[in-house]
Design a protein around this motif. Structure first.
Motif, PDB file in Angstrom:
ATOM      1  N   VAL A 203      57.398 133.394  26.102  1.00 43.61           N
ATOM      2  CA  VAL A 203      56.121 133.287  25.390  1.00 43.61           C
ATOM      3  C   VAL A 203      55.610 134.682  25.040  1.00 43.61           C
ATOM      4  O   VAL A 203      55.512 135.535  25.923  1.00 43.61           O
ATOM      5  CB  VAL A 203      55.081 132.539  26.247  1.00 43.61           C
ATOM      6  N   PRO A 204      55.276 134.946  23.783  1.00 44.72           N
ATOM      7  CA  PRO A 204      54.758 136.270  23.412  1.00 44.72           C
ATOM      8  C   PRO A 204      53.388 136.536  24.011  1.00 44.72           C
ATOM      9  O   PRO A 204      52.656 135.600  24.379  1.00 44.72           O
ATOM     10  CB  PRO A 204      54.689 136.199  21.876  1.00 44.72           C
ATOM     11  N   ALA A 205      53.021 137.805  24.100  1.00 45.06           N
ATOM     12  CA  ALA A 205      51.751 138.204  24.713  1.00 45.06           C
ATOM     13  C   ALA A 205      50.562 137.577  23.991  1.00 45.06           C
ATOM     14  O   ALA A 205      49.567 137.198  24.621  1.00 45.06           O
ATOM     15  CB  ALA A 205      51.629 139.726  24.706  1.00 45.06           C
ATOM     16  N   GLU A 206      50.649 137.458  22.686  1.00 42.62           N
ATOM     17  CA  GLU A 206      49.542 136.881  21.913  1.00 42.62           C
ATOM     18  C   GLU A 206      49.286 135.433  22.318  1.00 42.62           C
ATOM     19  O   GLU A 206      48.127 135.011  22.461  1.00 42.62           O
ATOM     20  CB  GLU A 206      49.857 136.944  20.418  1.00 42.62           C
ATOM     21  N   THR A 207      50.355 134.674  22.530  1.00 41.47           N
ATOM     22  CA  THR A 207      50.197 133.281  22.937  1.00 41.47           C
ATOM     23  C   THR A 207      49.619 133.190  24.340  1.00 41.47           C
ATOM     24  O   THR A 207      48.775 132.332  24.628  1.00 41.47           O
ATOM     25  CB  THR A 207      51.559 132.558  22.877  1.00 41.47           C
ATOM     26  N   LYS A 208      50.069 134.070  25.235  1.00 41.01           N
ATOM     27  CA  LYS A 208      49.510 134.091  26.591  1.00 41.01           C
ATOM     28  C   LYS A 208      48.007 134.383  26.553  1.00 41.01           C
ATOM     29  O   LYS A 208      47.228 133.798  27.313  1.00 41.01           O
ATOM     30  CB  LYS A 208      50.233 135.133  27.441  1.00 41.01           C
ATOM     31  N   SER A 209      47.609 135.283  25.675  1.00 40.68           N
ATOM     32  CA  SER A 209      46.194 135.608  25.520  1.00 40.68           C
ATOM     33  C   SER A 209      45.417 134.401  25.005  1.00 40.68           C
ATOM     34  O   SER A 209      44.297 134.131  25.457  1.00 40.68           O
ATOM     35  CB  SER A 209      46.031 136.796  24.561  1.00 40.68           C
ATOM     36  N   GLN A 210      46.001 133.655  24.070  1.00 37.56           N
ATOM     37  CA  GLN A 210      45.344 132.463  23.540  1.00 37.56           C
ATOM     38  C   GLN A 210      45.179 131.398  24.618  1.00 37.56           C
ATOM     39  O   GLN A 210      44.145 130.717  24.669  1.00 37.56           O
ATOM     40  CB  GLN A 210      46.149 131.917  22.364  1.00 37.56           C
ATOM     41  N   ILE A 211      46.183 131.255  25.472  1.00 37.86           N
ATOM     42  CA  ILE A 211      46.083 130.300  26.578  1.00 37.86           C
ATOM     43  C   ILE A 211      44.962 130.706  27.523  1.00 37.86           C
ATOM     44  O   ILE A 211      44.159 129.869  27.972  1.00 37.86           O
ATOM     45  CB  ILE A 211      47.427 130.206  27.337  1.00 37.86           C
ATOM     46  N   TRP A 212      44.879 132.006  27.826  1.00 33.11           N
ATOM     47  CA  TRP A 212      43.806 132.495  28.708  1.00 33.11           C
ATOM     48  C   TRP A 212      42.434 132.234  28.079  1.00 33.11           C
ATOM     49  O   TRP A 212      41.502 131.785  28.759  1.00 33.11           O
ATOM     50  CB  TRP A 212      43.967 133.993  28.966  1.00 33.11           C
ATOM     51  N   GLU A 213      42.294 132.515  26.797  1.00 33.49           N
ATOM     52  CA  GLU A 213      41.018 132.305  26.110  1.00 33.49           C
ATOM     53  C   GLU A 213      40.631 130.837  26.114  1.00 33.49           C
ATOM     54  O   GLU A 213      39.445 130.496  26.270  1.00 33.49           O
ATOM     55  CB  GLU A 213      41.109 132.831  24.679  1.00 33.49           C
ATOM     56  N   TYR A 214      41.611 129.960  25.927  1.00 34.16           N
ATOM     57  CA  TYR A 214      41.328 128.526  25.984  1.00 34.16           C
ATOM     58  C   TYR A 214      40.842 128.138  27.373  1.00 34.16           C
ATOM     59  O   TYR A 214      39.831 127.435  27.524  1.00 34.16           O
ATOM     60  CB  TYR A 214      42.583 127.727  25.623  1.00 34.16           C
ATOM     61  N   ASN A 215      41.555 128.584  28.411  1.00 29.56           N
ATOM     62  CA  ASN A 215      41.137 128.284  29.781  1.00 29.56           C
ATOM     63  C   ASN A 215      39.732 128.789  30.055  1.00 29.56           C
ATOM     64  O   ASN A 215      38.909 128.086  30.655  1.00 29.56           O
ATOM     65  CB  ASN A 215      42.116 128.920  30.781  1.00 29.56           C
ATOM     66  N   HIS A 216      39.439 129.998  29.617  1.00 29.30           N
ATOM     67  CA  HIS A 216      38.132 130.602  29.854  1.00 29.30           C
ATOM     68  C   HIS A 216      37.030 129.788  29.172  1.00 29.30           C
ATOM     69  O   HIS A 216      35.962 129.552  29.759  1.00 29.30           O
ATOM     70  CB  HIS A 216      38.124 132.044  29.327  1.00 29.30           C
ATOM     71  N   PHE A 217      37.308 129.354  27.962  1.00 26.33           N
ATOM     72  CA  PHE A 217      36.308 128.585  27.212  1.00 26.33           C
ATOM     73  C   PHE A 217      36.021 127.241  27.884  1.00 26.33           C
ATOM     74  O   PHE A 217      34.853 126.882  28.093  1.00 26.33           O
ATOM     75  CB  PHE A 217      36.785 128.363  25.782  1.00 26.33           C
ATOM     76  N   VAL A 218      37.069 126.493  28.230  1.00 29.45           N
ATOM     77  CA  VAL A 218      36.839 125.155  28.793  1.00 29.45           C
ATOM     78  C   VAL A 218      36.246 125.243  30.202  1.00 29.45           C
ATOM     79  O   VAL A 218      35.415 124.401  30.582  1.00 29.45           O
ATOM     80  CB  VAL A 218      38.132 124.307  28.795  1.00 29.45           C
ATOM     81  N   ILE A 219      36.625 126.267  30.968  1.00 32.60           N
ATOM     82  CA  ILE A 219      36.061 126.415  32.315  1.00 32.60           C
ATOM     83  C   ILE A 219      34.580 126.771  32.238  1.00 32.60           C
ATOM     84  O   ILE A 219      33.743 126.154  32.910  1.00 32.60           O
ATOM     85  CB  ILE A 219      36.832 127.485  33.121  1.00 32.60           C
ATOM     86  N   SER A 220      34.233 127.770  31.416  1.00 32.06           N
ATOM     87  CA  SER A 220      32.828 128.183  31.312  1.00 32.06           C
ATOM     88  C   SER A 220      31.964 127.055  30.726  1.00 32.06           C
ATOM     89  O   SER A 220      30.822 126.848  31.158  1.00 32.06           O
ATOM     90  CB  SER A 220      32.702 129.445  30.460  1.00 32.06           C
TER      91      SER A 220
END
Length: 221
Positions: free
Chosen positions: A70-87
């Motif tokens: 998985v490229p770094a950009e996709t990993k960042s998108q996954i993190w951003e998604y997790n952060h959004f749904v958790i918050s």
């Protein structure tokens, strides 16, 4: 007809190839060497669709399976998604329950695993995405300060108190504050009041400005 059959045969072969790949416990870069562009596109589409459908530990396992390719950009998108749904879930549950929800409640609300939530809450401040998010809020701070000042000039005492609390914070801190990182300003008639000006004012001068604002406020009825 022959062309259609050839295309169907190629698609079927590619699908089997991708299915075999996804059946692996861990996918390494060498496993996708020699893939055609069509096969890579199909693999990306299939992986994205699968990830959207999975929840909890199954989602974690799938992400771990793909981690090495998985490229770094996709990993960042996954993190951003997790952060959004958790918050979002924390904010919603706090409004409904009146207290901080536990990880189990957050997991039910988000579809993420408790392990993912615990890891995210523990490590989010160390992530570069978090720093970028803070910078976005800092970027907007001078505009908020300007609006607070305008409300204060119109006689809003709560806004006046908030304004001087914010200005006081600027004067107390030497660096790294929200306000003094920007060069925005407020213009009153022909006078320009910038954050740099505010930093140079003494406590007595700030009190004088506050008294002027308060004296201009309409009398309570």
């Amino acid at each position: 007809m022959e062309t259609e059959n050839t295309a169907l045969t190629k698609f079927t072969a590619s699908k089997r190839k991708i299915d075999r790949l996804l059946s692996l416990n861990k996918i390494a870069p060498k496993d996708i060497e020699g893939f055609t562009e069509l096969e890579r596109d199909y693999f990306r589409e299939t992986s994205a669709a699968t990830l959207q459908q999975l929840k909890g530990e199954e989602r974690d396992n799938f992400i771990n399976k793909m981690e090495l390719i998985v490229p770094a950009e996709t990993k960042s998108q996954i993190w951003e998604y997790n952060h959004f749904v958790i918050s979002s879930a924390v904010a919603k549950l706090m409004r409904e329950q009146g207290f901080m929800p536990d990880k189990t409640d957050i997991a039910k609300a988000t579809g993420l695993s408790r392990q993912t939530i615990a890891k995210h809450l523990k490590e989010y401040k160390t992530r570069p995405e978090y720093a970028e998010e803070l910078e976005q809020f800092k970027f907007m701070a001078p505009r908020i300060l300007a609006n607070v000042f305008k409300f204060a000039l119109n006689g809003d005492m709560k806004a006046a108190r908030l304004y001087f609390e914010m200005v006081g914070t600027v004067n107390k801190q030497q660096a790294g504050t929200v306000v003094n990182e920007q060069n925005n300003y407020i213009q009153i008639n022909n006078t320009i009041l910038s954050q740099e000006n505010l930093k140079q004012l003494s406590a007595e001068q700030l009190n004088q400005i506050e008294n002027i604002i308060m004296s201009a406020a309409p009398s309570p009825h």
